[in-house]
Write a protein that holds these residues in place. Sequence first.
Motif, PDB file in Angstrom:
ATOM      1  N   ALA A  11       5.178  -0.398  -0.566  1.00 14.16           N
ATOM      2  CA  ALA A  11       6.621  -0.415  -0.794  1.00 14.16           C
ATOM      3  C   ALA A  11       6.935  -0.649  -2.271  1.00 14.16           C
ATOM      4  O   ALA A  11       7.849  -0.032  -2.831  1.00 14.16           O
ATOM      5  N   PHE A  12       6.200  -1.542  -2.903  1.00 15.44           N
ATOM      6  CA  PHE A  12       6.367  -1.812  -4.336  1.00 15.44           C
ATOM      7  C   PHE A  12       6.154  -0.532  -5.139  1.00 15.44           C
ATOM      8  O   PHE A  12       6.845  -0.272  -6.126  1.00 15.44           O
ATOM      9  N   THR A  13       5.209   0.310  -4.663  1.00 17.20           N
ATOM     10  CA  THR A  13       4.821   1.501  -5.413  1.00 17.20           C
ATOM     11  C   THR A  13       5.702   2.702  -5.115  1.00 17.20           C
ATOM     12  O   THR A  13       6.156   3.392  -6.040  1.00 17.20           O
ATOM     13  N   ILE A  14       5.986   2.971  -3.816  1.00 19.49           N
ATOM     14  CA  ILE A  14       6.667   4.227  -3.468  1.00 19.49           C
ATOM     15  C   ILE A  14       8.058   4.020  -2.878  1.00 19.49           C
ATOM     16  O   ILE A  14       8.781   4.986  -2.650  1.00 19.49           O
TER      17      ILE A  14
ATOM     18  N   CYS B 125       9.643  -7.790  -4.836  1.00 21.25           N
ATOM     19  CA  CYS B 125       8.700  -8.181  -5.892  1.00 21.25           C
ATOM     20  C   CYS B 125       8.858  -7.326  -7.152  1.00 21.25           C
ATOM     21  O   CYS B 125       8.303  -7.672  -8.208  1.00 21.25           O
ATOM     22  N   ARG B 126       9.604  -6.228  -7.046  1.00 21.91           N
ATOM     23  CA  ARG B 126       9.840  -5.401  -8.232  1.00 21.91           C
ATOM     24  C   ARG B 126      10.646  -6.193  -9.266  1.00 21.91           C
ATOM     25  O   ARG B 126      11.655  -6.808  -8.949  1.00 21.91           O
TER      26      ARG B 126
ATOM     27  N   LEU C 116      10.996  -5.851   7.187  1.00 20.27           N
ATOM     28  CA  LEU C 116      10.886  -7.094   6.411  1.00 20.27           C
ATOM     29  C   LEU C 116       9.772  -7.006   5.374  1.00 20.27           C
ATOM     30  O   LEU C 116       9.935  -7.447   4.224  1.00 20.27           O
ATOM     31  N   ILE C 117       8.643  -6.429   5.755  1.00 22.80           N
ATOM     32  CA  ILE C 117       7.522  -6.320   4.811  1.00 22.80           C
ATOM     33  C   ILE C 117       7.874  -5.375   3.670  1.00 22.80           C
ATOM     34  O   ILE C 117       7.542  -5.628   2.500  1.00 22.80           O
ATOM     35  N   VAL C 118       8.566  -4.292   3.984  1.00 18.84           N
ATOM     36  CA  VAL C 118       9.036  -3.388   2.923  1.00 18.84           C
ATOM     37  C   VAL C 118       9.987  -4.129   1.984  1.00 18.84           C
ATOM     38  O   VAL C 118       9.914  -3.977   0.757  1.00 18.84           O
ATOM     39  N   ALA C 119      10.873  -4.946   2.545  1.00 17.79           N
ATOM     40  CA  ALA C 119      11.804  -5.723   1.719  1.00 17.79           C
ATOM     41  C   ALA C 119      11.045  -6.677   0.799  1.00 17.79           C
ATOM     42  O   ALA C 119      11.441  -6.889  -0.355  1.00 17.79           O
ATOM     43  N   VAL C 120       9.960  -7.251   1.293  1.00 15.42           N
ATOM     44  CA  VAL C 120       9.137  -8.135   0.456  1.00 15.42           C
ATOM     45  C   VAL C 120       8.578  -7.355  -0.734  1.00 15.42           C
ATOM     46  O   VAL C 120       8.637  -7.804  -1.891  1.00 15.42           O
ATOM     47  N   GLY C 121       8.003  -6.185  -0.447  1.00 18.17           N
ATOM     48  CA  GLY C 121       7.446  -5.381  -1.533  1.00 18.17           C
ATOM     49  C   GLY C 121       8.482  -4.975  -2.555  1.00 18.17           C
ATOM     50  O   GLY C 121       8.249  -5.043  -3.773  1.00 18.17           O
TER      51      GLY C 121
END
Length: 334
Positions: A63-66, A271-272, A263-268
Amino acid sequence: MAVTLLCAYAGALLVISRLAVRNGTGAGTFFVNDRASSASGVAMSLVVSCVGASATMGMAGLAFTIGTPAFWWLGAGAGGLVLLSLFIARRVRETGAFTMPEMINTLLGRRTRLLVSAVIVIAWTAILAAQFVALSKLLGALLGWGDGLSLGLGFVLVAVHTLGGQAAVIRADRLQFYILVAGLVTLVAWLTWTNPGWLPATRLEVVNAEFSTGDLFRYIFVVGGNYFVCPMLFGRLLSAESASAARRGGLMAAVGLALAGALIVAVGLGCRGLVPDGTAADAILTTAVNTVLPGWLAPLLLLVLVSAVVSSADSCLVTSATVLSYDLLGRHGK
């Protein structure tokens, strides 16, 4: 704080395991929890069994990347679980089998059952080894121990409470579910409070330049297909108190899996701007722990990650142990 949290967690798992064994020690208890799992129990166990190391650290890094298309890591699985629940969950439960290979024996014969059983044991042992490696790294970060001691502690943490079989694992999964949800919600809330700009900057996308339509179809068919026919998930359905509970539990789990993915996508995404660009995808969460999170939250996040890996590893262990004992060695218990 880290040691106290881990001791409390390990103690809770041990108590749950002992209570499960005390309530019953026969084959039905070990293999299918005496077929006493409610729909909610099936759902919680399915969710935490599917959200392991890759679906937390890996998905957050993706998620952080894409961006938001990373959701399909678990979203495709949720879709496969919907199909499983709607079309075959009732039939799976109505077979009255203990394992998926036992069902195959009825359709294709003993030789096919033995072949499938051998493949399952080998594959799940390999998956379990990867889970233990991930768990040892998390425990090392949490306690500051070396690889050897951390690996040994991880083995004890998983193996001891799994001695109670499916009954112990399904009961423990309720605790793991609450830890997972509370931890992810807390982390998203803190990231949003600390880094509020991530939310308005996020674009809701199904596909994008980094995640093509071809990638989407690959996730749907490959990942979703794995959720449609999976011995670990079949084991949970076979533990349900009824065919209806199996079906409802699977559908509830699909919703839970989708929410966990969000939720995990929101975490990633949160972190941006906090974690440096260029950080390896699988190191996003560990970098956040080491450099961004406050002292009170870092050990809590590590415990959430430990719990996520344990809940997946114990499911892999009880699946391979059940198939090995029941289908390959023919030990049917009492």
